[in-house]
Design an enzyme around this catalytic site. Structure first.
Site, mmCIF file in Angstrom:
data_model
loop_
_atom_site.group_PDB
_atom_site.id
_atom_site.type_symbol
_atom_site.label_atom_id
_atom_site.label_comp_id
_atom_site.label_asym_id
_atom_site.label_seq_id
_atom_site.Cartn_x
_atom_site.Cartn_y
_atom_site.Cartn_z
ATOM 1 N N LYS A 1 0.894 -1.178 0.000
ATOM 2 C CA LYS A 1 0.000 0.000 0.000
ATOM 3 C C LYS A 1 0.929 1.224 0.000
ATOM 4 O O LYS A 1 1.673 1.451 0.953
ATOM 5 C CB LYS A 1 -0.893 -0.055 1.240
ATOM 6 C CG LYS A 1 -1.419 1.270 1.761
ATOM 7 C CD LYS A 1 -2.440 1.951 0.901
ATOM 8 C CE LYS A 1 -2.864 3.235 1.596
ATOM 9 N NZ LYS A 1 -1.866 4.338 1.428
ATOM 10 N N GLU B 1 7.653 0.205 12.202
ATOM 11 C CA GLU B 1 8.785 1.154 12.192
ATOM 12 C C GLU B 1 8.173 2.541 12.293
ATOM 13 O O GLU B 1 7.582 3.032 11.321
ATOM 14 C CB GLU B 1 9.594 1.008 10.899
ATOM 15 C CG GLU B 1 10.215 -0.368 10.697
ATOM 16 C CD GLU B 1 11.349 -0.672 11.653
ATOM 17 O OE1 GLU B 1 11.730 0.212 12.449
ATOM 18 O OE2 GLU B 1 11.856 -1.802 11.610
ATOM 19 N N CYS C 1 12.856 9.609 9.811
ATOM 20 C CA CYS C 1 12.557 9.056 11.134
ATOM 21 C C CYS C 1 13.757 9.200 12.065
ATOM 22 O O CYS C 1 13.612 9.374 13.270
ATOM 23 C CB CYS C 1 12.154 7.592 11.006
ATOM 24 S SG CYS C 1 13.354 6.635 10.062
ATOM 25 N N GLU D 1 8.218 14.762 17.726
ATOM 26 C CA GLU D 1 8.767 14.662 16.379
ATOM 27 C C GLU D 1 8.168 15.782 15.510
ATOM 28 O O GLU D 1 6.952 15.923 15.456
ATOM 29 C CB GLU D 1 8.400 13.306 15.772
ATOM 30 C CG GLU D 1 8.966 13.108 14.384
ATOM 31 C CD GLU D 1 8.618 11.740 13.790
ATOM 32 O OE1 GLU D 1 7.441 11.355 13.835
ATOM 33 O OE2 GLU D 1 9.544 11.078 13.273
HETATM 34 P P1 NAD Z 1 1.461 7.904 8.280
HETATM 35 O O1 NAD Z 1 1.344 7.091 9.507
HETATM 36 O O2 NAD Z 1 0.564 9.065 8.113
HETATM 37 O O3 NAD Z 1 1.213 6.996 6.991
HETATM 38 C C1 NAD Z 1 2.013 5.854 6.699
HETATM 39 C C2 NAD Z 1 1.232 4.906 5.807
HETATM 40 O O4 NAD Z 1 0.126 4.390 6.558
HETATM 41 C C3 NAD Z 1 0.632 5.557 4.560
HETATM 42 O O5 NAD Z 1 0.728 4.645 3.483
HETATM 43 C C4 NAD Z 1 -0.817 5.760 4.953
HETATM 44 O O6 NAD Z 1 -1.690 5.791 3.854
HETATM 45 C C5 NAD Z 1 -1.069 4.537 5.817
HETATM 46 N N1 NAD Z 1 -2.169 4.667 6.785
HETATM 47 C C6 NAD Z 1 -2.638 5.795 7.364
HETATM 48 N N2 NAD Z 1 -3.667 5.495 8.200
HETATM 49 C C7 NAD Z 1 -3.833 4.144 8.141
HETATM 50 C C8 NAD Z 1 -4.711 3.224 8.801
HETATM 51 N N3 NAD Z 1 -5.633 3.628 9.669
HETATM 52 N N4 NAD Z 1 -4.573 1.908 8.526
HETATM 53 C C9 NAD Z 1 -3.629 1.472 7.667
HETATM 54 N N5 NAD Z 1 -2.784 2.294 7.013
HETATM 55 C C10 NAD Z 1 -2.878 3.612 7.249
HETATM 56 O O7 NAD Z 1 2.996 8.309 8.181
HETATM 57 P P2 NAD Z 1 3.681 9.247 7.108
HETATM 58 O O8 NAD Z 1 3.265 10.658 7.381
HETATM 59 O O9 NAD Z 1 3.517 8.678 5.742
HETATM 60 O O10 NAD Z 1 5.229 9.055 7.485
HETATM 61 C C11 NAD Z 1 5.869 9.818 8.452
HETATM 62 C C12 NAD Z 1 6.079 9.021 9.723
HETATM 63 O O11 NAD Z 1 6.739 7.809 9.404
HETATM 64 C C13 NAD Z 1 6.972 9.740 10.714
HETATM 65 O O12 NAD Z 1 6.441 9.604 12.009
HETATM 66 C C14 NAD Z 1 8.286 8.984 10.595
HETATM 67 O O13 NAD Z 1 9.107 9.056 11.735
HETATM 68 C C15 NAD Z 1 7.823 7.604 10.311
HETATM 69 N N6 NAD Z 1 8.890 6.830 9.672
HETATM 70 C C16 NAD Z 1 9.516 5.856 10.393
HETATM 71 C C17 NAD Z 1 10.577 5.137 9.835
HETATM 72 C C18 NAD Z 1 11.295 4.068 10.609
HETATM 73 O O14 NAD Z 1 12.067 3.315 10.013
HETATM 74 N N7 NAD Z 1 11.089 3.951 11.915
HETATM 75 C C19 NAD Z 1 10.986 5.413 8.525
HETATM 76 C C20 NAD Z 1 10.320 6.412 7.818
HETATM 77 C C21 NAD Z 1 9.272 7.113 8.397
#
Ligand code: NAD
Length: 487
Positions: free
Chosen positions: A184, A259, A293, A391
């Site tokens: 996704k 993650e 992240c 963050e």
């Molecule tokens: P997000 O949580 O908004 O979205 C991530 C993904 O989840 C997207 O594909 C989104 O469509 C999907 N999603 C959203 N709501 C959902 C639900 N209810 N059920 C299933 N899927 C759903 O995050 P973002 O804004 O895309 O990314 C930024 C965040 O990601 C930051 O907090 C960052 O720290 C974290 N991040 C972590 C790592 C790591 O390795 N730990 C790496 C990159 C980013």
């Protein structure tokens, strides 16, 4: 720009690109221009059902299930070769959909994606079970062995900040383990990951092994994580959504890797080599516009170095050239969306209102169109301020002084996240001592976040559960099954 000139991007299901069953779509906006760059299928539960069914059939009866492990590995290697051959196109796509300078993707996202596929391809025929000697059972001698079976259909949910690279971090071990997958994409950066479908087909993966769906998290994402035929969820994204997924997954005992967010400390001990440390701090705080992240957004500095670090960071931030892929020599791109820019700006406003002092970001020029924000350094920050705790996911960092090593460790650990940390020192003993005490999944000494396919990547505390990358990532996609034979 009118709609008919904008490329369309469909779901990739069972080896075919196809529009969402409802016909719905959404516009993806290019952050550096503020203009649409793709029209993308908006999936609902019906599309997710179709994608999961394709993955389930490929898992159970398809050619993937019966393919020898060596050939599975060769499929991954071919995908790596194709990605490498098409790197320039993927860099262009990523630069446009993320508003990033091409250099970032040229140095990091593309080479690491190719290397990750090759690294895991090498594991495909080396996943071995165990034989386990026992004293026997009810007087019978026993032969016990374990098999490593794929966990099943894996849902791979990716964020927008490094969309292709993180999709591959999950895709490569899942396929190596013999799982079939539904990826996704993020609604904020779906294009490059969506285009991977073409290469997957060309690399010879049987239809249904890799499916890619687009759409909103609350509709497509939640339908995928709730699907009864999904056995494993690997999610990278925000801690808030990770919590929802963990809770929902518990009801059907789906395996999860999460993650999540971070608030990494970059610690400069008294003996740190500033010439080496400053470029590292700048990279840690501002690479990918701080939308990382592992962003080293808390800069903990020994008080004796405070004014030197303040001056050097402010000067480096104000000297940065901003611009998208079309700007020669740009070092920093745009934030991903207007909404995200507003959110980051609100964090800056809160920091100022809570008494932090801004050292950079308000004087130098910035592009007039697109979602750009000057890198912003704060000092006079106390640990209770929002800028020190939460963050931001933008180009904003906070300098906090300390007097002793113990205080530095306490400050670093005084946070709900525990993804990564950096430490700058010339004292080998101090490096080992402090690294051992930091509550983080990864500690980098005299550098920032040296990601590599062979090194484990994962957080503790609110930064998540489980590991991407390294041999350990494979375990998340494998079930160890015991077979005991009475002889
Ligand atoms: P997000 O949580 O908004 O979205 C991530 C993904 O989840 C997207 O594909 C989104 O469509 C999907 N999603 C959203 N709501 C959902 C639900 N209810 N059920 C299933 N899927 C759903 O995050 P973002 O804004 O895309 O990314 C930024 C965040 O990601 C930051 O907090 C960052 O720290 C974290 N991040 C972590 C790592 C790591 O390795 N730990 C790496 C990159 C980013």
């Amino acid at each position: 720009m009118s709609n008919h000139t904008i490329p369309t991007l469909h779901n990739f299901i069972n080896g075919q690109y196809q529009p969402a069953l409802s016909g719905a779509s959404f516009e993806k906006i290019a952050p550096a221009s503020g203009r649409p760059c793709a029209v993308v299928s908006a999936s609902n539960a019906d599309d997710i059902n179709a994608a999961v069914l394709a993955a389930k059939q490929a898992l159970q009866a398809g050619a993937w299930a019966t393919m020898p492990a060596q050939e599975r590995g060769r499929c991954l290697s071919r995908l790596a070769d194709l990605l490498e051959a098409n790197a320039a196109d993927f860099i262009t796509t990523l630069a446009e959909e993320q508003g990033r300078p091409r250099l970032d993707m040229t140095m990091m996202d593309l080479p690491m994606s190719v290397d990750t596929l090759r690294y895991f391809a090498g594991w495909a025929d080396k996943l071995e079970g165990r034989t386990v000697p026992t004293a026997g059972f009810m007087g019978r001698a026993m032969h016990n062995y374990t098999r490593l079976d794929p966990v099943g259909v894996a849902a791979l949910i990716v964020p927008w900040n490094a969309p292709l690279m993180i999709a591959i971090w999950k895709l490569a071990p899942a396929l190596t383990a013999g799982c079939t997958v539904v990826i996704k994409t993020s609604e904020e950066a779906p294009v490059a990951v969506g285009q991977l479908g073409r290469l997957v087909a060309e690399a010879g993966f049987p239809p249904g092994v890799v499916n890619i769906v687009h759409g909103m998290g609350t509709e497509a994402g939640s339908a995928l994580t709730a699907h009864p035929d999904v056995s494993k969820i690997s999610f990278t994204g925000s801690t808030g959504v990770g919590r929802i997924i963990a809770r929902d997954a518990a009801s059907s005992f789906k395996r999860v890797t999460l993650e999540l967010g971070g608030k990494a400390a970059q610690i400069l001990l008294e003996d740190a080599d500033l010439e080496e440390a400053i470029p590292g701090l700048v990279m840690g705080a501002f690479v990918n516009q701080g939308q990382t992240c592992a962003a080293g957004s808390r800069i903990l500095v020994h008080r004796s170095l405070l004014s030197q670090v303040e001056q050097a960071l402010a000067a480096a931030a104000d000297a940065m050239r901003l611009g998208g892929a079309d700007v020669e020599g740009a070092q920093m791109g745009a934030l991903i969306s207007a909404r995200h820019l507003q959110r980051v700006q609100a964090c800056i406003d809160t920091a100022v209102s809570q008494g932090a002092r801004r050292l950079s970001g308000d004087k130098a020029e910035q592009p007039t169109k697109g979602y750009f924000l000057r890198p912003t350094v704060f000092t006079d920050v106390t640990p209770d301020m929002q800028i020190a705790k939460e963050e931001v996911f933008g180009p904003v960092c906070a300098i906090i002084p300390f007097d002793t090593e113990e205080e530095a460790i306490a400050l670093a650990n005084d946070n709900r996240y525990g993804l990564s940390a950096s430490l700058w020192t010339r004292d080998v003993s101090a490096a080992h001592r402090v690294a051992a005490c930091l509550e983080a999944g990864a500690v980098a000494v005299n550098c920032w976040s040296p990601l590599d396919a062979r090194l484990p990547w994962g957080g503790v505390k609110d930064s998540g559960i489980g590991t991407d990358l390294s041999r350990k990532a494979l375990d998340a996609y494998l079930e160890e099954k015991l077979v005991s034979i009475a002889l």
